[in-house]
Design a protein around this motif. Sequence first.
Motif, PDB file in Angstrom:
ATOM      1  N   MET A 147       0.820  -1.211   0.000  1.00 54.34           N
ATOM      2  CA  MET A 147       0.000   0.000   0.000  1.00 54.34           C
ATOM      3  C   MET A 147       0.855   1.264   0.000  1.00 54.34           C
ATOM      4  O   MET A 147       0.324   2.365  -0.120  1.00 54.34           O
ATOM      5  CB  MET A 147      -0.901   0.018   1.243  1.00 54.34           C
ATOM      6  N   GLY A 186      -1.724   4.048   0.547  1.00 57.96           N
ATOM      7  CA  GLY A 186      -3.083   3.932   0.036  1.00 57.96           C
ATOM      8  C   GLY A 186      -3.426   5.223  -0.698  1.00 57.96           C
ATOM      9  O   GLY A 186      -2.652   5.701  -1.521  1.00 57.96           O
ATOM     10  N   GLN A 189      -3.762   8.099   0.815  1.00 61.03           N
ATOM     11  CA  GLN A 189      -3.298   9.232   1.622  1.00 61.03           C
ATOM     12  C   GLN A 189      -1.920   9.693   1.155  1.00 61.03           C
ATOM     13  O   GLN A 189      -0.950   8.952   1.243  1.00 61.03           O
ATOM     14  CB  GLN A 189      -3.243   8.852   3.104  1.00 61.03           C
ATOM     15  N   GLN A 249      -6.845   5.022   8.725  1.00 65.86           N
ATOM     16  CA  GLN A 249      -7.966   5.182   7.790  1.00 65.86           C
ATOM     17  C   GLN A 249      -7.811   4.220   6.605  1.00 65.86           C
ATOM     18  O   GLN A 249      -8.799   3.670   6.128  1.00 65.86           O
ATOM     19  CB  GLN A 249      -8.036   6.616   7.261  1.00 65.86           C
ATOM     20  N   GLU A 250      -6.598   4.025   6.161  1.00 65.24           N
ATOM     21  CA  GLU A 250      -6.351   3.171   5.002  1.00 65.24           C
ATOM     22  C   GLU A 250      -6.426   1.677   5.330  1.00 65.24           C
ATOM     23  O   GLU A 250      -6.968   0.911   4.553  1.00 65.24           O
ATOM     24  CB  GLU A 250      -5.004   3.501   4.377  1.00 65.24           C
TER      25      GLU A 250
END
Length: 157
Positions: free
Chosen positions: A19, A59, A61, A153-154
């Motif tokens: 990621m 990700g 972000q 969050q990811e």
Amino acid sequence: MSVETYQKAKQIIQINGDMAEFIGGQTNELIKLAEEELGMKFTGLYLDYLQTFGAGNFGAQEIYGIINDNFENSSVPDAIWYTLTERKEMNLPNNLLVIYDTGSEELFCLDFNQLNGKEPRVVSFVPGIELEKQRYDVIANDFGDFLLDLVMQEVQL
């Protein structure tokens, strides 16, 4: 102090390498050049981020940092270029370093005038609003808390 939260975020990034898309750690010489260009000194957690990851995304972000020494002709996720551009175009105060663009109206910045111990707080800045009307809402107590929040969050998607 969130050295612990920063280390946790760093560990999650390293475990989930698929990621992560980062430039790679930057040299102390390049970091010093960036500091001189901006007139500020990076410390602690954000300095470690620059030395470890440089700049990039986890990700979706995108966390700004240092890409290379071309601070005038660059693009995101170059925090130095973005900050210098915002200083010229939007009157961004010299104590702020742009580290994240929300994609809406706000930029998240390290505020070197608001320290939590030795760590700058992460605050919001809204381009286009007069400086005396800016609220500088605190988004995170420091870069470690901010980074962990983005990373979480990811991985929770």
